[in-house]
Scaffold this active site. Structure first.
Site, mmCIF file in Angstrom:
data_model
loop_
_atom_site.group_PDB
_atom_site.id
_atom_site.type_symbol
_atom_site.label_atom_id
_atom_site.label_comp_id
_atom_site.label_asym_id
_atom_site.label_seq_id
_atom_site.Cartn_x
_atom_site.Cartn_y
_atom_site.Cartn_z
ATOM 1 N N HIS A 1 82.456 76.596 55.796
ATOM 2 C CA HIS A 1 81.293 76.495 54.963
ATOM 3 C C HIS A 1 80.593 75.200 55.140
ATOM 4 O O HIS A 1 79.366 75.348 55.569
ATOM 5 C CB HIS A 1 81.672 76.280 53.594
ATOM 6 C CG HIS A 1 80.562 76.189 52.513
ATOM 7 N ND1 HIS A 1 79.627 77.213 52.279
ATOM 8 C CD2 HIS A 1 80.075 74.826 51.742
ATOM 9 C CE1 HIS A 1 78.581 76.489 51.650
ATOM 10 N NE2 HIS A 1 79.066 75.132 51.184
ATOM 11 N N ARG B 1 80.560 84.566 58.049
ATOM 12 C CA ARG B 1 80.640 83.167 58.420
ATOM 13 C C ARG B 1 81.883 83.026 59.078
ATOM 14 O O ARG B 1 83.063 82.962 58.600
ATOM 15 C CB ARG B 1 80.490 82.405 57.293
ATOM 16 C CG ARG B 1 80.926 80.912 57.245
ATOM 17 C CD ARG B 1 80.652 79.704 56.368
ATOM 18 N NE ARG B 1 81.269 79.918 55.304
ATOM 19 C CZ ARG B 1 82.571 79.856 54.655
ATOM 20 N NH1 ARG B 1 83.315 79.589 55.628
ATOM 21 N NH2 ARG B 1 83.014 80.296 53.575
ATOM 22 N N TYR C 1 92.041 79.596 52.591
ATOM 23 C CA TYR C 1 91.678 80.621 51.677
ATOM 24 C C TYR C 1 91.330 82.087 52.143
ATOM 25 O O TYR C 1 91.012 83.015 51.670
ATOM 26 C CB TYR C 1 90.568 80.399 50.696
ATOM 27 C CG TYR C 1 89.076 79.885 51.475
ATOM 28 C CD1 TYR C 1 88.465 80.693 52.203
ATOM 29 C CD2 TYR C 1 89.034 78.422 51.771
ATOM 30 C CE1 TYR C 1 87.290 80.358 52.743
ATOM 31 C CE2 TYR C 1 87.745 77.974 52.387
ATOM 32 C CZ TYR C 1 86.905 79.041 52.764
ATOM 33 O OH TYR C 1 85.901 78.467 53.585
#
Length: 439
Positions: free
Chosen positions: A335, A331, A344
């Site tokens: 998200h 990805r 993160y």
């Protein structure tokens, strides 16, 4: 709005079915060998090494982000299992005896069609992201980086196959003939779906994580009982693979030999949790515990995604039961637009995956094989901008929904309680008009 499918529209029952059976046997056999080290795990529990666990906790392989105090995940494990690949990141064709038969007849025109699908899907996705940033959409889940997995698998489907998506399968929707603008109504808040699922055999987007795997399994069981010559495919992510619904779907599909393909897009991150914190084994190996084959495919390779999905669908149509396909991809964006991936994960991780970009990979192959010229790419760029403009115009012109539409179709013959709620809501709405009149 879509191109003709580059996938075969009729099942190959002769050579195709035999090749599929061989592939399944080899895949299952290979994973079984890798899953044997259960004895080592037992020895590890008996050995004093367990006492050293506290020391390991003091030196975790993570890095703190000064701004937020949150931890950034470690890089993916270096020793990864073998995956099916037909195009390298440099665009070179790789031969694979098991899966080459499923793309052996592909033409230059079909390859250009796959490239066009990916480019236009990415352009639509980028426009939707921009519209959300401008306040035109409430939320958007980007597919950036996952175009090959979706277009490859989507073009492997026949018209009579049925799709159960999550909320990110914009590329699959494109392949099924769903108008891209219809995907945006739900994210704008003007409808609960935007298209007729039976019109394209493409179910409405599923927001509840993992539930669509059960829906697909039940539908596939019905297909089998009807004796229909078609298959079902369920899409979900690596995070959803940890859901109980998915495990239940695996159980029922295996026991009832349902003609369903579970297509897991492992994009490495379930929001902020890396895959290694969700599973002790590669995701595709979970299938063997339920009694059916699993395959890991290079999810950034549209040709491999097409071939492996065709193989899995033909297994299903031939009565050989379910298959788990793990599309190993990444990805590239957040998200959803409410997420900040810089909190993160590392920039160098994204950079390493950018070198494997699925669109660039196929373009390199088209150019090196002389299957496309600059005129083709220039024309596609113009078409891409036209699509983006149309998406902007349609979204901004979407009418507000009827406030009372929520009460329609709740019951086939009406219901006293619904009538009461409708009347209360009407009175509530009227109170605003009265307040404005008093002013």
């Amino acid at each position: 709005m879509t191109v003709e499918s580059t996938a075969a529209r009729t099942p190959r029952r002769s050579a195709g079915s035999d090749a599929g059976a061989t592939g399944a046997q080899r895949t299952t056999g290979t994973t079984a060998k890798k899953a044997v080290p259960a004895k080592k795990a037992t020895v590890a529990k008996k050995a004093p090494a367990a006492k050293k666990a506290p020391a390991a906790k003091k030196a975790p392989a993570v890095k703190k982000t000064p701004a937020s105090g949150k931890t950034r995940g470690t890089k993916p494990r270096s020793a990864e299992p073998h995956l099916v690949q037909l195009l390298t990141p440099e665009g070179e064709r790789v031969r694979n005896a098991e899966f080459d038969p499923y793309v052996s007849g592909i033409t230059p025109e079909e390859l250009r069609g796959l490239y066009r699908d990916m480019v236009l899907t990415r352009r639509f996705d980028a426009e939707a992201t921009a519209l959300q940033r401008q306040g035109e959409l409430g939320l958007w889940a980007s597919l950036l980086g996952q175009e090959a997995a979706q277009i490859g698998s989507g073009r492997a489907l026949r018209d009579d196959d049925y799709v159960f998506p999550t909320y990110r399968e914009h590329g699959v929707a494109w392949c099924r003939g769903v108008d891209p603008t219809n995907l945006l109504g739900m994210f704008r808040g003007v409808n609960n779906g935007g298209w007729d699922p039976n019109g394209n055999n493409f179910h409405l987007y599923t927001i509840v994580i993992g539930s669509q795997a059960l829906h697909a399994t039940g539908y596939a069981m019905g297909v089998a009982k009807d004796g229909a010559d078609s298959a079902v495919i369920a899409y979900f992510g690596d995070g959803a693979s940890s859901q109980g619904d998915v495990a239940e779907a695996f159980t029922f599909s295996a026991v009832y030999n349902a003609p369903v393909v579970f297509f897991c897009q492992n994009n490495q991150w379930a929001i902020s949790e890396p895959t290694e914190k969700q599973s002790r084994v590669p995701l595709y190996q979970r299938a063997q515990g339920f009694g059916f084959p699993g395959v890991r495919v290079d999810g950034n390779d549209v040709l491999a995604s097409l071939a492996v999905t065709r193989w899995a669908l033909e297994r299903a149509r031939a009565g050989e039961g379910p298959t788990l396909v793990e599309a190993f991809t990444y990805r590239m964006g957040a998200h959803t637009t409410s997420d900040d991936p810089t909190r993160y994960r590392h920039d160098d991780e994204r950079a390493s995956w950018e070198a494997k970009d699925p669109i660039l990979r196929l373009r390199r192959h088209l150019e090196s094989a002389h299957h496309a010229d600059e005129g083709f790419f220039a024309e596609l760029e113009t078409e891409s901008e036209t699509l983006g403009k149309r998406v902007r115009e349609v979204v901004r012109a979407m009418p507000d929904p009827d406030h009372f539409a929520i009460f329609e179709n709740a019951y086939a013959d009406g219901h006293a309680l619904v009538d009461e709620e409708r009347a209360e809501f009407a009175a509530y709405q009227a109170s605003f008009a009265d307040a404005d009149g008093d002013k």
